[in-house]
Design a protein around this motif. Structure first.
Motif, PDB file in Angstrom:
ATOM      1  N   LYS A 100       0.408  -0.924   0.138  1.00 40.79           N
ATOM      2  CA  LYS A 100       0.032   0.253  -0.164  1.00 40.79           C
ATOM      3  C   LYS A 100       0.249   1.363  -0.236  1.00 40.79           C
ATOM      4  O   LYS A 100       0.799   2.221  -0.705  1.00 40.79           O
ATOM      5  CB  LYS A 100      -1.407  -0.139   1.553  1.00 40.79           C
ATOM      6  CG  LYS A 100      -2.143   1.535   1.247  1.00 40.79           C
ATOM      7  CD  LYS A 100      -2.055   1.595   2.374  1.00 40.79           C
ATOM      8  CE  LYS A 100      -3.504   2.725   2.780  1.00 40.79           C
ATOM      9  NZ  LYS A 100      -4.209   2.793   4.335  1.00 40.79           N
ATOM     10  N   GLN A 101       2.430   0.753   0.530  1.00 35.07           N
ATOM     11  CA  GLN A 101       2.336   2.232   1.174  1.00 35.07           C
ATOM     12  C   GLN A 101       3.585   2.113  -0.286  1.00 35.07           C
ATOM     13  O   GLN A 101       4.315   3.655  -0.564  1.00 35.07           O
ATOM     14  CB  GLN A 101       3.863   2.534   2.002  1.00 35.07           C
ATOM     15  CG  GLN A 101       4.306   3.383   2.386  1.00 35.07           C
ATOM     16  CD  GLN A 101       3.957   4.400   2.660  1.00 35.07           C
ATOM     17  OE1 GLN A 101       3.128   4.239   3.393  1.00 35.07           O
ATOM     18  NE2 GLN A 101       3.798   6.293   2.317  1.00 35.07           N
ATOM     19  N   ASP A 106       4.164   5.902  -4.665  1.00 26.61           N
ATOM     20  CA  ASP A 106       4.026   6.091  -6.566  1.00 26.61           C
ATOM     21  C   ASP A 106       3.595   7.483  -7.250  1.00 26.61           C
ATOM     22  O   ASP A 106       4.011   8.118  -7.357  1.00 26.61           O
ATOM     23  CB  ASP A 106       4.067   4.770  -7.323  1.00 26.61           C
ATOM     24  CG  ASP A 106       5.401   3.177  -7.187  1.00 26.61           C
ATOM     25  OD1 ASP A 106       6.312   4.188  -6.812  1.00 26.61           O
ATOM     26  OD2 ASP A 106       4.764   2.733  -7.260  1.00 26.61           O
ATOM     27  N   ALA A 107       2.189   6.634  -6.404  1.00 28.11           N
ATOM     28  CA  ALA A 107       0.797   7.910  -7.248  1.00 28.11           C
ATOM     29  C   ALA A 107       1.288   9.730  -6.522  1.00 28.11           C
ATOM     30  O   ALA A 107       1.042  10.356  -7.258  1.00 28.11           O
ATOM     31  CB  ALA A 107      -0.265   7.947  -5.996  1.00 28.11           C
ATOM     32  N   GLU A 108       1.778   9.875  -5.182  1.00 33.76           N
ATOM     33  CA  GLU A 108       2.715  10.936  -4.116  1.00 33.76           C
ATOM     34  C   GLU A 108       3.482  11.271  -5.886  1.00 33.76           C
ATOM     35  O   GLU A 108       3.154  12.559  -5.609  1.00 33.76           O
ATOM     36  CB  GLU A 108       2.732  11.372  -3.125  1.00 33.76           C
ATOM     37  CG  GLU A 108       3.722  11.976  -2.473  1.00 33.76           C
ATOM     38  CD  GLU A 108       2.637  13.273  -2.817  1.00 33.76           C
ATOM     39  OE1 GLU A 108       2.720  14.395  -2.739  1.00 33.76           O
ATOM     40  OE2 GLU A 108       1.478  12.803  -2.773  1.00 33.76           O
ATOM     41  N   ALA A 109       4.170  10.617  -6.009  1.00 34.47           N
ATOM     42  CA  ALA A 109       5.967  11.323  -7.202  1.00 34.47           C
ATOM     43  C   ALA A 109       5.571  11.771  -8.283  1.00 34.47           C
ATOM     44  O   ALA A 109       5.987  12.590  -8.905  1.00 34.47           O
ATOM     45  CB  ALA A 109       6.872   9.992  -7.251  1.00 34.47           C
ATOM     46  N   ARG A 112       3.369  14.661  -7.786  1.00 30.69           N
ATOM     47  CA  ARG A 112       4.556  16.131  -8.039  1.00 30.69           C
ATOM     48  C   ARG A 112       5.347  15.924  -9.230  1.00 30.69           C
ATOM     49  O   ARG A 112       5.380  17.337  -9.210  1.00 30.69           O
ATOM     50  CB  ARG A 112       5.801  15.174  -6.434  1.00 30.69           C
ATOM     51  CG  ARG A 112       6.414  15.987  -6.347  1.00 30.69           C
ATOM     52  CD  ARG A 112       7.071  15.611  -4.861  1.00 30.69           C
ATOM     53  NE  ARG A 112       7.559  14.473  -5.172  1.00 30.69           N
ATOM     54  CZ  ARG A 112       7.140  13.891  -4.086  1.00 30.69           C
ATOM     55  NH1 ARG A 112       6.529  13.995  -3.854  1.00 30.69           N
ATOM     56  NH2 ARG A 112       7.687  12.702  -4.647  1.00 30.69           N
ATOM     57  N   LYS A 113       5.677  14.972  -9.720  1.00 31.53           N
ATOM     58  CA  LYS A 113       5.959  15.268 -11.497  1.00 31.53           C
ATOM     59  C   LYS A 113       5.072  15.901 -12.136  1.00 31.53           C
ATOM     60  O   LYS A 113       5.551  17.060 -13.316  1.00 31.53           O
ATOM     61  CB  LYS A 113       6.238  13.675 -12.117  1.00 31.53           C
ATOM     62  CG  LYS A 113       7.480  13.424 -11.463  1.00 31.53           C
ATOM     63  CD  LYS A 113       8.126  11.684 -11.899  1.00 31.53           C
ATOM     64  CE  LYS A 113       9.125  11.265 -11.241  1.00 31.53           C
ATOM     65  NZ  LYS A 113       9.240   9.929 -12.612  1.00 31.53           N
ATOM     66  N   MET A 114       3.978  15.615 -12.312  1.00 31.98           N
ATOM     67  CA  MET A 114       3.247  16.718 -12.571  1.00 31.98           C
ATOM     68  C   MET A 114       3.133  17.700 -12.689  1.00 31.98           C
ATOM     69  O   MET A 114       2.182  18.653 -13.338  1.00 31.98           O
ATOM     70  CB  MET A 114       1.394  15.933 -12.358  1.00 31.98           C
ATOM     71  CG  MET A 114       1.134  14.706 -12.821  1.00 31.98           C
ATOM     72  SD  MET A 114      -0.468  13.750 -13.138  1.00 31.98           S
ATOM     73  CE  MET A 114      -1.527  14.562 -13.699  1.00 31.98           C
ATOM     74  N   ASN A 115       2.719  18.039 -10.823  1.00 34.80           N
ATOM     75  CA  ASN A 115       2.660  19.645 -10.664  1.00 34.80           C
ATOM     76  C   ASN A 115       4.092  20.274 -11.079  1.00 34.80           C
ATOM     77  O   ASN A 115       3.833  21.603 -11.373  1.00 34.80           O
ATOM     78  CB  ASN A 115       2.404  19.638  -9.677  1.00 34.80           C
ATOM     79  CG  ASN A 115       1.329  19.359  -8.847  1.00 34.80           C
ATOM     80  OD1 ASN A 115       0.721  19.030  -9.122  1.00 34.80           O
ATOM     81  ND2 ASN A 115       1.123  18.548  -7.340  1.00 34.80           N
ATOM     82  N   ASN A 116       5.080  19.885 -10.530  1.00 38.47           N
ATOM     83  CA  ASN A 116       5.978  19.928 -11.214  1.00 38.47           C
ATOM     84  C   ASN A 116       6.127  20.729 -13.417  1.00 38.47           C
ATOM     85  O   ASN A 116       6.285  21.434 -13.548  1.00 38.47           O
ATOM     86  CB  ASN A 116       7.720  19.529 -10.825  1.00 38.47           C
ATOM     87  CG  ASN A 116       7.817  19.195  -9.670  1.00 38.47           C
ATOM     88  OD1 ASN A 116       7.245  20.099  -8.684  1.00 38.47           O
ATOM     89  ND2 ASN A 116       8.566  18.025  -8.859  1.00 38.47           N
TER      90      ASN A 116
END
Length: 255
Positions: A100-101, A106-109, A112-116
């Motif tokens: 799960k973690q 992976d989802a957070e990364a 974050r890449k999409m936001n950047n």
């Protein structure tokens, strides 16, 4: 086999003043031993009368302890079995939580890449203006570099013997002459910031150099000028600073 009646019959003799080992020895050694033995047996009876109930209670408590220990062993076996089951379930839970973690990471990364990427795309338009201004600023710095270096070298070469007022006057005269010669320089030039960084100034302060502008300029002249500087140091602060600064470099002082 001693009874309470026997001890009770002995009591009158035991309380006689001459019924003791020392007096009996004067009569006969065997009698003395018998006298001592009867006293010891009477004392033993009184002690044993208290110990016997304790022994009986001890046996009872040991029986209870054995029964309780058997129950404890049975409970421990059950506990061990349940602990094994719990460990297996915990291991499965840990594996599931790790998966799960990993998915959350992976989802957070990805987020974050999409936001950047979005921020980069949106910011490139504004960066063009900043890059243009920075390029112009760099170009001005290149043009002013000759004059700035000239002022810095003049400061290092000639301003050492003078106080703050005369140093400022020298800089004003040099700038006026450079204006007449049309030599470009930065109007907001900070010679101290150009010749030394804040970390070095902080280290000098720790070594004993005062933190005022004149002292910092003197420190620059001492460390940067190619000629030997002359220090006018009525308060001895410069002397203390130089000793601390060069202590590990084998400084030799001639008094």
């Amino acid at each position: 086999s001693i009874t309470g009646e026997t001890v009770e019959l002995l009591e009158p003799y035991l309380h006689m003043e001459d019924y003791n080992l020392e007096t009996a020895k004067k009569v006969c050694g065997n009698v003395a031993g018998l006298c001592s033995w009867t006293q010891a047996m009477a004392y033993f009876y009184s002690i044993n009368k208290e110990v016997l109930p304790l022994k009986a209670n001890l046996a009872l408590q040991e029986g209870r302890l054995a029964a309780a220990q058997m129950e404890l062993n049975s409970a421990q076996i059950q506990l061990d079995e349940k602990q094994m089951e719990l460990d297996e379930v915990q291991a499965m839970y840990d594996v599931a939580m790790k998966e799960k973690q990993a998915l959350l990471d992976d989802a957070e990364a990805c987020r974050r890449k999409m936001n950047n990427a979005t921020a980069l795309i949106e910011g490139l338009g504004g960066e063009k203006l900043r890059w243009t201004a920075s390029s112009k600023n760099f170009q001005n710095q290149i043009i002013d570099l000759v004059g700035n270096v000239l002022l810095a070298t003049g400061f290092l070469s000639y301003s050492g013997p003078f106080n703050q007022e005369y140093r400022n006057l020298l800089l004003q005269l040099w700038k006026k002459e450079m204006d007449n010669k049309k030599i470009p320089y930065s109007n907001n030039l900070n010679l101290t910031g150009m010749l030394v960084d804040n970390a070095t100034v902080g280290e000098w302060n720790l070594q004993g150099l005062p933190n005022d502008d004149l002292s910092i300029q003197n420190g620059i002249i001492v460390t940067k000028a190619s000629r030997y500087p002359l220090l006018i140091d009525p308060q001895g602060q410069g002397k203390i600073w130089i000793k601390n600064k060069e202590r590990n470099n084998g400084l030799q002082v001639n008094s």
